[in-house]
Design a protein around this motif. Structure first.
Motif, short mmCIF file in Angstrom:
data_model
loop_
_atom_site.label_atom_id
_atom_site.label_comp_id
_atom_site.label_asym_id
_atom_site.label_seq_id
_atom_site.Cartn_x
_atom_site.Cartn_y
_atom_site.Cartn_z
N GLU A 72 0.81 -1.22 0.00
CA GLU A 72 0.00 0.00 0.00
C GLU A 72 0.84 1.27 0.00
O GLU A 72 0.32 2.34 -0.33
N SER A 119 -4.94 2.30 7.32
CA SER A 119 -4.86 3.22 6.18
C SER A 119 -4.73 4.66 6.64
O SER A 119 -4.11 5.48 5.95
N THR A 154 -12.33 0.18 7.39
CA THR A 154 -11.54 -1.02 7.12
C THR A 154 -12.42 -2.26 7.10
O THR A 154 -12.27 -3.13 6.22
N VAL A 215 -6.69 2.61 0.17
CA VAL A 215 -5.66 3.62 0.43
C VAL A 215 -6.20 5.03 0.18
O VAL A 215 -5.93 5.96 0.94
#
Length: 499
Positions: A72, A119, A154, A215
């Motif tokens: 990521e 993230s 998430t 992301v």
């Protein structure tokens, strides 16, 4: 970071509005971020998948999943530059890899691997480069009240990823001809190379969509939190006002000089003091006095027209009304006055009890419970909807099969043979079977428990003929049925002689 170059409007938003901004960022740059994802993950995934297929283990694929925080990092680097009018090439991303990928990576791959706000927190490590006590302070400040909902986001993306992968596998399964895949359970229970490759490739294709989206949403939440705390929208507004004022001042000076009037030069603020004043104003407006946050939870009853309410409705109405009424001085005298803590304890107790009960039931269904662990497995009466009890089977199997073949009923003949074979084999080789087990599951359990003996190998041939006839609608010939019947009679005779 030059806020004036931002291609998106930086304004205070709710967490879900910020997530919506992240989805727009992903849709706007879907093609370039897909190339970034493929450039950094396609080769490692191919190598790990090949290793997994050769070694017949899922550990390499688990390693690829575990390294998600590493994959990521290039996506976040690309987003953070593209938002401020700087498009990074793949060459630049590879050259700068150590600078943006390593900060905080060790913790994200170990004790913070399952952090729900991954993230969001990755932006602090990667974009701010904070370390030590400064990092802790920044994480506390950015994760302070009100919540940024990164953890819920998430969970939502995780479920989206699983549903998309399952849906894509179902789509592929429906498009595969029956002669290559005859039973849906094979994709879940068999661990062949083909099933592993297809399932892994499906999950990777889904991650090509969900990872850039995840992301982008985390990055948008990070921008929104900093906008709330640091007043980026105010800073941009003051900057625009200052530029407009400077432009008007410059135009006035030119006009005065053109008229050659000996007027004094217009007073303009110095840049440095103006910046300090702006920062003070931003800090003041971002404080709790000017930006108070309050979160309230209320329960409201729907308006009902019926006059007569049951005693149960009245009970719950008084119950929840007293829970919300925290300021009444005489609330302790109410018989329905129960603190919220007690209510939550009761809720979680019931939830845990229900979860444990469901877990026990599932383990019993799968044959993993302790009820029959030390006893002989219970022989089922039905397998795949077929009755295998002794009293339901014909006394003379050959006569019944020949009668069915004379009527050109291949399905009935194979059904009689399969029921008889299952009834005999399950008595000779007892195995634990879950309720509703299919023919394939029964065969797999027999192989796993008793190996590949001659009767079990015969059952495999018979099951393949049955599935081809009953489910694939490609009936085998009568000669094949008679051959299978003769083989079964021979196996039964040999078993009887050895016994």
């Amino acid at each position: 970071m030059e806020l004036e170059k931002a291609s998106a409007r930086l304004a205070p938003r709710s967490p879900w509005q910020a997530v919506d901004l992240g989805t727009k960022l992903y849709r706007h740059w879907a093609a370039p971020v897909l190339w970034v994802w493929l450039a950094f993950t396609l080769v490692p995934f191919g190598l790990l998948l090949g290793w997994s297929l050769l070694a017949e283990t899922l550990l390499p694929l688990f390693l690829f999943w575990w390294l998600k925080p590493l994959w990521e990092r290039p996506l976040l680097a690309w987003y953070s530059h593209a938002l401020f009018a700087e498009t990074l090439t793949l060459k630049q991303l590879f050259q700068r890899w150590r600078h943006y990928a390593l900060p905080g990576l060790a913790s994200q791959l170990t004790w913070r691997r399952f952090g729900p706000a991954r993230s969001f927190n990755t932006c602090v490590w990667q974009l701010e480069g904070a370390k030590g006590e400064q990092l802790s302070q920044r994480l506390r400040a950015l994760n302070s009240y009100p919540s940024n909902r990164a953890g819920i986001m998430t969970i939502v993306v995780l479920h989206l990823e699983q549903f998309m992968a399952m849906g894509l596998m179902v789509l592929l399964y429906t498009l595969v001809p029956w002669q290559f895949s005859l039973e849906w359970s094979d994709w879940f229970y068999d661990q062949g190379a083909l099933q592993m490759a297809i399932a892994s490739a499906t999950l990777y294709l889904v991650m090509c969509v969900t990872e850039p989206l995840y992301v982008a949403c985390g990055f948008a939440l990070y921008l929104n939190k900093r906008t709330w705390l640091e007043g980026w929208d105010l800073q941009l507004g003051l900057t625009r006002l200052g530029r407009h004022r400077a432009t008007r001042t410059g135009a006035t000076v030119l006009m005065l000089l053109a008229l050659l009037l000996p007027l004094p030069e217009p007073a303009t603020a110095e840049p440095a003091p103006r910046n300090e004043e702006q920062q003070q104003v931003i800090e003041l407006l971002a404080g709790p006095d000017y930006m108070p946050f309050e979160e309230r939870t209320e329960r409201q009853w729907k308006d009902r027209n019926d006059d007569g309410n049951s005693w149960l409705e009245e009970f719950w109405k008084h119950f929840f009304d007293n829970l919300d009424d925290d300021e009444q001085p005489d609330s302790s005298s109410s018989p329905f006055d129960i603190p919220d803590a007690v209510l939550w304890i009761l809720f979680w107790t019931l939830f845990a009890g229900l979860a444990i009960w469901l877990l026990i039931k599932v383990m019993d269904q799968l044959g993993l419970g302790s009820r029959n662990r030390d006893n002989t497995p219970v022989i089922p009466t039905h397998v795949a909807g077929m009755d295998i009890r002794r009293q339901s089977l014909p006394k003379n199997l050959r006569d019944a099969v020949e009668k069915a073949l004379a009527a050109s009923d291949i399905r009935l003949a194979l059904s009689l043979m399969l029921r008889s074979a299952l009834a005999n084999l399950l008595h000779r080789y007892p195995v634990a079977l879950a309720a509703g087990s299919t023919e394939q599951q029964c065969l797999r359990n027999l192989k796993a428990t008793h190996g590949e003996s001659l009767p079990i190998l015969y059952l495999q041939r018979l099951t393949q003929a049955w599935i081809s006839t009953a489910w694939a609608h490609r009936p085998v010939g009568a000669d094949t049925v008679r051959t299978l019947l003769a083989d079964w009679e021979q196996i039964s005779a040999e078993e009887a002689a050895h016994a």
